[in-house]
Design a protein around this motif. Structure first.
Motif, PDB file in Angstrom:
ATOM      1  N   GLU A   1      12.698  17.856 -59.799  1.00 42.14           N
ATOM      2  CA  GLU A   1      14.064  17.395 -59.531  1.00 42.14           C
ATOM      3  C   GLU A   1      14.474  17.628 -58.074  1.00 42.14           C
ATOM      4  N   GLY A   2      13.579  18.192 -57.254  1.00 46.67           N
ATOM      5  CA  GLY A   2      13.852  18.359 -55.831  1.00 46.67           C
ATOM      6  C   GLY A   2      14.357  19.721 -55.411  1.00 46.67           C
ATOM      7  N   SER A   3      14.374  20.687 -56.323  1.00 42.04           N
ATOM      8  CA  SER A   3      14.786  22.039 -55.938  1.00 42.04           C
ATOM      9  C   SER A   3      13.695  22.679 -55.088  1.00 42.04           C
ATOM     10  N   ILE A   4      14.115  23.414 -54.056  1.00 47.20           N
ATOM     11  CA  ILE A   4      13.171  24.142 -53.215  1.00 47.20           C
ATOM     12  C   ILE A   4      13.716  25.534 -52.918  1.00 47.20           C
ATOM     13  N   LEU A   5      12.848  26.394 -52.427  1.00 51.51           N
ATOM     14  CA  LEU A   5      13.222  27.742 -52.006  1.00 51.51           C
ATOM     15  C   LEU A   5      12.928  27.858 -50.505  1.00 51.51           C
ATOM     16  N   PRO A   6      13.958  27.744 -49.650  1.00 53.02           N
ATOM     17  CA  PRO A   6      13.764  27.767 -48.202  1.00 53.02           C
ATOM     18  C   PRO A   6      13.090  29.022 -47.666  1.00 53.02           C
ATOM     19  N   CYS A   7      13.152  30.129 -48.400  1.00 52.32           N
ATOM     20  CA  CYS A   7      12.545  31.363 -47.909  1.00 52.32           C
ATOM     21  C   CYS A   7      11.023  31.282 -47.853  1.00 52.32           C
ATOM     22  N   VAL A   8      10.424  30.380 -48.615  1.00 54.62           N
ATOM     23  CA  VAL A   8       8.966  30.231 -48.624  1.00 54.62           C
ATOM     24  C   VAL A   8       8.533  28.781 -48.389  1.00 54.62           C
ATOM     25  N   ALA A   9       9.450  27.965 -47.855  1.00 54.08           N
ATOM     26  CA  ALA A   9       9.154  26.552 -47.606  1.00 54.08           C
ATOM     27  C   ALA A   9       9.058  26.277 -46.110  1.00 54.08           C
ATOM     28  N   LYS A  10       8.035  25.513 -45.723  1.00 56.54           N
ATOM     29  CA  LYS A  10       7.859  25.084 -44.341  1.00 56.54           C
ATOM     30  C   LYS A  10       7.953  23.559 -44.311  1.00 56.54           C
ATOM     31  N   PRO A  11       8.560  23.006 -43.264  1.00 57.61           N
ATOM     32  CA  PRO A  11       8.725  21.545 -43.216  1.00 57.61           C
ATOM     33  C   PRO A  11       7.437  20.822 -42.849  1.00 57.61           C
ATOM     34  N   LEU A  12       7.279  19.636 -43.427  1.00 54.87           N
ATOM     35  CA  LEU A  12       6.205  18.717 -43.050  1.00 54.87           C
ATOM     36  C   LEU A  12       6.782  17.483 -42.371  1.00 54.87           C
ATOM     37  N   SER A  13       8.130  17.412 -42.333  1.00 52.48           N
ATOM     38  CA  SER A  13       8.843  16.282 -41.738  1.00 52.48           C
ATOM     39  C   SER A  13      10.280  16.721 -41.482  1.00 52.48           C
ATOM     40  N   ASP A  14      11.076  15.839 -40.898  1.00 48.91           N
ATOM     41  CA  ASP A  14      12.511  16.091 -40.832  1.00 48.91           C
ATOM     42  C   ASP A  14      13.015  16.172 -42.264  1.00 48.91           C
ATOM     43  N   LEU A  15      14.031  17.017 -42.508  1.00 52.43           N
ATOM     44  CA  LEU A  15      14.535  17.231 -43.866  1.00 52.43           C
ATOM     45  C   LEU A  15      16.043  17.075 -43.929  1.00 52.43           C
ATOM     46  N   THR A  16      16.521  16.711 -45.096  1.00 50.02           N
ATOM     47  CA  THR A  16      17.939  16.792 -45.435  1.00 50.02           C
ATOM     48  C   THR A  16      18.032  17.687 -46.658  1.00 50.02           C
ATOM     49  N   LEU A  17      18.852  18.746 -46.549  1.00 45.44           N
ATOM     50  CA  LEU A  17      18.990  19.735 -47.619  1.00 45.44           C
ATOM     51  C   LEU A  17      20.428  19.866 -48.080  1.00 45.44           C
ATOM     52  N   ASP A  18      20.596  20.144 -49.343  1.00 42.17           N
ATOM     53  CA  ASP A  18      21.890  20.561 -49.871  1.00 42.17           C
ATOM     54  C   ASP A  18      21.751  22.068 -50.086  1.00 42.17           C
ATOM     55  N   SER A  19      22.289  22.846 -49.135  1.00 43.29           N
ATOM     56  CA  SER A  19      22.080  24.288 -49.125  1.00 43.29           C
ATOM     57  C   SER A  19      23.400  25.011 -48.903  1.00 43.29           C
ATOM     58  N   LEU A  20      23.431  26.291 -49.246  1.00 43.79           N
ATOM     59  CA  LEU A  20      24.617  27.110 -49.088  1.00 43.79           C
ATOM     60  C   LEU A  20      24.559  27.889 -47.780  1.00 43.79           C
ATOM     61  N   ILE A  21      25.550  27.644 -46.906  1.00 45.13           N
ATOM     62  CA  ILE A  21      25.660  28.407 -45.658  1.00 45.13           C
ATOM     63  C   ILE A  21      26.635  29.556 -45.897  1.00 45.13           C
ATOM     64  N   LEU A  22      26.204  30.755 -45.543  1.00 40.43           N
ATOM     65  CA  LEU A  22      27.087  31.911 -45.673  1.00 40.43           C
ATOM     66  C   LEU A  22      27.926  32.113 -44.421  1.00 40.43           C
ATOM     67  N   SER A  23      27.336  31.854 -43.243  1.00 38.04           N
ATOM     68  CA  SER A  23      28.102  31.956 -42.003  1.00 38.04           C
ATOM     69  C   SER A  23      27.338  31.305 -40.872  1.00 38.04           C
ATOM     70  N   ARG A  24      28.066  31.070 -39.781  1.00 37.07           N
ATOM     71  CA  ARG A  24      27.458  30.486 -38.575  1.00 37.07           C
ATOM     72  C   ARG A  24      28.003  31.238 -37.392  1.00 37.07           C
TER      73      ARG A  24
END
Length: 96
Positions: free
Chosen positions: A73-96
């Motif tokens: 369904e497209g779920s990923i875990l960014p802590c152990v994922a490396k990109p193979l291309s440009d990406l678009t993610l629906d992710s939770l930002i805690l702060s910037r």
């Protein structure tokens, strides 16, 4: 491909960060001052779980803490994922 750098777009927040092919999405975001939800950083706690809307990734572990259905369904875990291309993610930002 190891030296490739990809754009990671978070449309919900209108934020973009860069990630090299040899670093995880979470590490790249943190390095650039963008704090994504995280805890274990090894693919087990699932706090960083997000949706991959476009692009492709590879994992640094054989089978991260996702079910087969979640992966399909497209779920990923960014802590152990490396990109193979440009990406678009629906992710939770805690702060910037």
């Amino acid at each position: 491909m190891q030296n490739a750098v990809f754009k990671i777009y978070l449309p919900k927040y209108e934020k973009t960060f860069l990630c090299s092919a040899n670093e995880t999405l979470l590490a790249a975001a943190l390095k650039q001052g963008l704090v994504l939800a995280n805890s274990c950083r090894n693919g087990t706690c699932r706090i960083c779980l997000c949706q991959l809307k476009s692009g492709s990734i590879e994992y640094t572990v054989e089978w991260p803490g996702l079910s087969f259905d979640e992966k399909s369904e497209g779920s990923i875990l960014p802590c152990v994922a490396k990109p193979l291309s440009d990406l678009t993610l629906d992710s939770l930002i805690l702060s910037r």
